[in-house]
Design a protein around this motif. Structure first.
Motif, PDB file in Angstrom:
ATOM      1  N   PHE A 260       0.709  -1.411   0.030  1.00  0.00           N
ATOM      2  CA  PHE A 260      -0.182  -0.134   0.049  1.00  0.00           C
ATOM      3  C   PHE A 260       0.721   1.257  -0.024  1.00  0.00           C
ATOM      4  O   PHE A 260       1.745   1.471   0.767  1.00  0.00           O
ATOM      5  N   VAL A 261       0.589   2.172  -0.986  1.00  0.00           N
ATOM      6  CA  VAL A 261       1.169   3.423  -0.866  1.00  0.00           C
ATOM      7  C   VAL A 261       0.159   4.729  -1.060  1.00  0.00           C
ATOM      8  O   VAL A 261       0.787   5.845  -0.923  1.00  0.00           O
ATOM      9  N   GLY A 262      -1.157   4.353  -1.155  1.00  0.00           N
ATOM     10  CA  GLY A 262      -1.947   5.429  -0.901  1.00  0.00           C
ATOM     11  C   GLY A 262      -2.131   6.000   0.538  1.00  0.00           C
ATOM     12  O   GLY A 262      -2.177   5.215   1.351  1.00  0.00           O
ATOM     13  N   VAL A 263      -1.794   7.140   0.777  1.00  0.00           N
ATOM     14  CA  VAL A 263      -1.789   7.641   2.047  1.00  0.00           C
ATOM     15  C   VAL A 263      -3.299   7.525   2.508  1.00  0.00           C
ATOM     16  O   VAL A 263      -4.347   7.896   2.253  1.00  0.00           O
ATOM     17  N   PRO A 264      -3.260   6.579   3.570  1.00  0.00           N
ATOM     18  CA  PRO A 264      -4.530   6.295   4.431  1.00  0.00           C
ATOM     19  C   PRO A 264      -5.376   7.170   4.841  1.00  0.00           C
ATOM     20  O   PRO A 264      -4.964   7.904   5.619  1.00  0.00           O
ATOM     21  N   VAL A 267      -9.216   4.742   6.894  1.00  0.00           N
ATOM     22  CA  VAL A 267      -9.101   3.329   6.529  1.00  0.00           C
ATOM     23  C   VAL A 267      -9.382   2.358   7.857  1.00  0.00           C
ATOM     24  O   VAL A 267      -8.733   2.684   8.893  1.00  0.00           O
ATOM     25  N   LEU A 269      -8.333  -1.341   8.700  1.00  0.00           N
ATOM     26  CA  LEU A 269      -7.858  -2.756   8.272  1.00  0.00           C
ATOM     27  C   LEU A 269      -8.611  -3.848   8.790  1.00  0.00           C
ATOM     28  O   LEU A 269      -9.189  -4.134   9.915  1.00  0.00           O
ATOM     29  N   VAL A 271      -8.631  -6.930  10.115  1.00  0.00           N
ATOM     30  CA  VAL A 271      -7.578  -7.629  10.691  1.00  0.00           C
ATOM     31  C   VAL A 271      -8.027  -9.130  10.987  1.00  0.00           C
ATOM     32  O   VAL A 271      -7.035 -10.089  10.620  1.00  0.00           O
ATOM     33  N   MET A 274      -7.182 -10.394   7.620  1.00  0.00           N
ATOM     34  CA  MET A 274      -5.785 -10.677   7.300  1.00  0.00           C
ATOM     35  C   MET A 274      -5.304 -11.854   7.973  1.00  0.00           C
ATOM     36  O   MET A 274      -4.567 -12.782   7.380  1.00  0.00           O
ATOM     37  N   LEU A 281       0.157  -6.905   4.823  1.00  0.00           N
ATOM     38  CA  LEU A 281       0.204  -5.368   4.536  1.00  0.00           C
ATOM     39  C   LEU A 281       1.556  -4.890   4.790  1.00  0.00           C
ATOM     40  O   LEU A 281       2.069  -5.106   5.723  1.00  0.00           O
ATOM     41  N   ARG A 282       2.275  -4.332   3.662  1.00  0.00           N
ATOM     42  CA  ARG A 282       3.615  -3.715   3.654  1.00  0.00           C
ATOM     43  C   ARG A 282       3.361  -2.469   2.908  1.00  0.00           C
ATOM     44  O   ARG A 282       2.732  -2.453   1.885  1.00  0.00           O
ATOM     45  N   GLY A 283       4.211  -1.467   3.291  1.00  0.00           N
ATOM     46  CA  GLY A 283       4.264  -0.427   2.351  1.00  0.00           C
ATOM     47  C   GLY A 283       4.311   0.748   3.066  1.00  0.00           C
ATOM     48  O   GLY A 283       4.505   0.943   4.454  1.00  0.00           O
ATOM     49  N   GLY A 284       4.074   1.954   2.626  1.00  0.00           N
ATOM     50  CA  GLY A 284       3.881   3.209   3.163  1.00  0.00           C
ATOM     51  C   GLY A 284       4.673   4.281   2.212  1.00  0.00           C
ATOM     52  O   GLY A 284       4.699   4.225   0.922  1.00  0.00           O
TER      53      GLY A 284
ATOM     54  N   PHE B 260       2.284 -11.709  13.316  1.00  0.00           N
ATOM     55  CA  PHE B 260       1.325 -11.884  14.232  1.00  0.00           C
ATOM     56  C   PHE B 260       0.559 -13.220  14.074  1.00  0.00           C
ATOM     57  O   PHE B 260       0.142 -13.860  13.038  1.00  0.00           O
ATOM     58  N   LEU B 269      -5.702  -1.813  14.043  1.00  0.00           N
ATOM     59  CA  LEU B 269      -4.340  -1.531  13.552  1.00  0.00           C
ATOM     60  C   LEU B 269      -3.947  -0.139  13.528  1.00  0.00           C
ATOM     61  O   LEU B 269      -4.806   0.492  12.922  1.00  0.00           O
ATOM     62  N   ARG B 272      -1.684   4.627  10.215  1.00  0.00           N
ATOM     63  CA  ARG B 272      -0.915   5.790   9.720  1.00  0.00           C
ATOM     64  C   ARG B 272       0.331   5.396  10.275  1.00  0.00           C
ATOM     65  O   ARG B 272       1.261   5.846   9.389  1.00  0.00           O
ATOM     66  N   MET B 274       1.792   2.439  10.659  1.00  0.00           N
ATOM     67  CA  MET B 274       2.312   1.362   9.647  1.00  0.00           C
ATOM     68  C   MET B 274       2.764   2.161   8.351  1.00  0.00           C
ATOM     69  O   MET B 274       3.705   1.951   7.772  1.00  0.00           O
ATOM     70  N   PHE B 275       1.992   3.099   7.919  1.00  0.00           N
ATOM     71  CA  PHE B 275       2.341   3.687   6.558  1.00  0.00           C
ATOM     72  C   PHE B 275       3.462   4.834   6.796  1.00  0.00           C
ATOM     73  O   PHE B 275       4.639   4.885   6.105  1.00  0.00           O
ATOM     74  N   ASN B 278       6.631   2.471   7.320  1.00  0.00           N
ATOM     75  CA  ASN B 278       6.785   1.577   6.328  1.00  0.00           C
ATOM     76  C   ASN B 278       6.969   0.053   7.379  1.00  0.00           C
ATOM     77  O   ASN B 278       7.751  -0.809   7.145  1.00  0.00           O
ATOM     78  N   GLY B 280       5.504  -3.200   8.344  1.00  0.00           N
ATOM     79  CA  GLY B 280       4.308  -4.278   7.558  1.00  0.00           C
ATOM     80  C   GLY B 280       3.906  -5.227   8.472  1.00  0.00           C
ATOM     81  O   GLY B 280       4.357  -5.085   9.951  1.00  0.00           O
ATOM     82  N   LEU B 281       2.636  -5.793   8.128  1.00  0.00           N
ATOM     83  CA  LEU B 281       2.153  -6.765   9.222  1.00  0.00           C
ATOM     84  C   LEU B 281       1.891  -8.230   8.365  1.00  0.00           C
ATOM     85  O   LEU B 281       1.229  -8.067   7.222  1.00  0.00           O
TER      86      LEU B 281
END
Lengths: 338, 338
Positions: A260-264, A267, A269, A271, A274, A281-284, B260, B269, B272, B274-275, B278, B280-281
């Protein structure tokens, strides 16, 4: 100098502001040869982020070094450079781990839609364009300041591999660059979720093998069909809304990762999902500097051309029209020239 | 047969129930040679999950095959086996990708704290213990049914690498197995968050180099100090509460991943964070079958001994005391013998 300033929601101006100056010996000042409007600027434009009225705006640019601080060793006045939107010393533990966007001496470009921009940590941030910036390469080079490395980061974070089936959620410039990243990395099926004909066309040019115009549950069903019920090996979430996140997790196969790269914004999640499906989920915020040397080499070698994301060019003093065009989806991304 | 049943919060009984039988030709029935209580059973015990009064409970066991369906090819009556808590055909796309816990023909052990247990998809689920189960190896082998592969999955999901600095949140049996997994994978610093002396001791035996008894912000500060301000390269979240998740993300360095495996309860979660960092989970319900052959080999070779997580052994008909002992933290994990 003159630069773009934001005064309220939908109030963008090109006005006189103080010149940026060298305030730390590691700073440089760059004359902007091209800047642009980012999808994330639209959060401010639409009044969805707090702003400081009158502040400059714009974090993407390429340019020519016009002044350097006493400690800048690797750049000199006259160098043409790509300016990552987030600055970094490139030596701290986070930078060395490849996460320059978390540099302990981090900073940001704040007048990339202006005539001059200050770059903190110039030696660690800037990357030189040896052949110089010119009219024919400026668009592709400008994407390296943010949008292309951000799409790339989505693909890296999602773990895109050769032969993979990839879903890209979001047909803005970042999503389109995500498509281009996935195809460059060798993905076999690339499913772009896009409702806009002009964006669908760019997605196809960038390597999308499937375009899905539906949204929500209908989109999930179609992706399920394309993937024989399995789901995607990797999902790139390039929007930042809750709807985009829910779609991303709905189409991800068990064991896969959403990059994910869209500024949340707003949101929540999922969980439990997941956990039950082992979807990560990874990114930022993209560590642009980490990817820049490789991406610049690809652009210079003609292997990578993200320039089609710019479908409108405006003189910088018409920046307000650029914001309006992107807000109304008349343009994917607007290049601003001095 | 007799098996453990749950009737209400804190009402656990060992009662007469119908024998499990072969209902699909791919089933097997196993006589339980050892079962145990899982930390996740305590959610039911404490009334935090919906239950069906009178239903059997218990998903961890090892045993001897006593009956097989017509389509079972790889096992015969008399085989000693480890029973993964989640069953799988081991041939579907999710199984082949290493996520057997999402098998399209998945099932679960539902009477692992009883005399007999039905295993669906026997060929895909079971793993034979060639040398047989005996009094000296049963405890270590029993951990392979769930708790050890779950701790292992936390470490795999978090991306533990040789030389890494790892934080383990949770000192239950899963967390302790997470410590053991991290040390087996070559982590250099392993910081166990634990307030209980008996658990701290096991953590040390399993390879923890640091034990932090503090919680919340104090714990974060101590981890920061141990990691020279950088944070952990990998974090294993082995509880499932919101407090544990927040701690996990607080101590994770930028670019790292929280693995996890605690079933999430009331978790929000920090998207913000996490973003911005960076972080991840990844993780979820452990694909036990994916790790079993390797872990069984390590146990049989004497390289891996998770048996110290069992600090209480009870005859199965005293199972209610086993639940109480774990609930009151008088025991880390209770082994039940027939």
């Amino acid at each position: 100098m003159r630069a773009t300033t934001i005064h309220a929601a939908r109030d963008i101006r090109f006005t006189e502001v103080p010149d940026p100056s060298i305030t730390e010996p590691t700073d440089a000042v760059v004359r902007v040869l091209a800047g642009c409007v980012c999808g994330s600027d639209l959060w401010n434009y639409r009044g969805e982020n707090e702003i400081t009225p009158g502040a400059t705006i714009g974090h993407e640019c390429i340019g020519e070094v016009v002044e350097i601080g006493a400690d800048v060793r690797d750049f000199k006045v006259g160098d043409h450079v790509v300016v990552p939107f987030c600055h970094s010393d490139n030596t701290c533990p986070h930078c060395r781990a490849g996460f320059q966007s978390a540099c302990v001496h981090g900073g940001f470009t704040v007048s990339g839609q202006g005539e001059l921009a200050r770059v903190t940590q110039a030696d660690g941030s800037l990357v030189r364009v040896e052949g110089g910036i010119n009219a024919s390469n400026r668009a592709a080079l400008l994407t390296l300041s943010d949008v292309m490395p951000t799409g790339w980061h989505a693909a890296v974070s999602a773990g895109v591999r050769p032969g993979a089936t990839v879903v890209v959620v979001g047909d803005g410039a970042v999503g389109l660059c995500g498509v281009l990243a996935a195809s460059t990395m060798g993905a076999e099926k690339i499913i772009a979720l896009s409702r806009h004909e002009s964006r669908q066309k760019i997605a196809r040019v960038f390597g999308a093998t499937h375009v899905v115009a539906e949204r929500g549950k209908e989109a999930n069903e179609i992706v399920k069909e394309i993937t024989s019920g399995v789901g995607a090996d990797a999902v790139l979430e390039c929007v930042g809304t809750d709807a985009a996140i829910q779609t991303a997790f709905a189409v991800a196969r068990p064991g896969s990762t959403v990059g994910f790269v869209g500024v949340p914004h707003g949101v929540e999640l999922p969980v439990r999902r997941m956990f039950q499906k082992n979807v990560g989920l990874r990114g930022g915020m993209a560590p642009v500097r980490a990817y820049l040397p490789d991406l610049l080499r690809r652009v210079e070698a003609g292997e990578l051309d993200p320039s089609p994301v710019f479908d409108m060019i405006l003189p910088m003093d018409q920046v307000a029209e650029g914001y309006a065009a992107m807000d109304e989806r008349r343009a994917v991304k607007v290049l601003l020239e001095p």
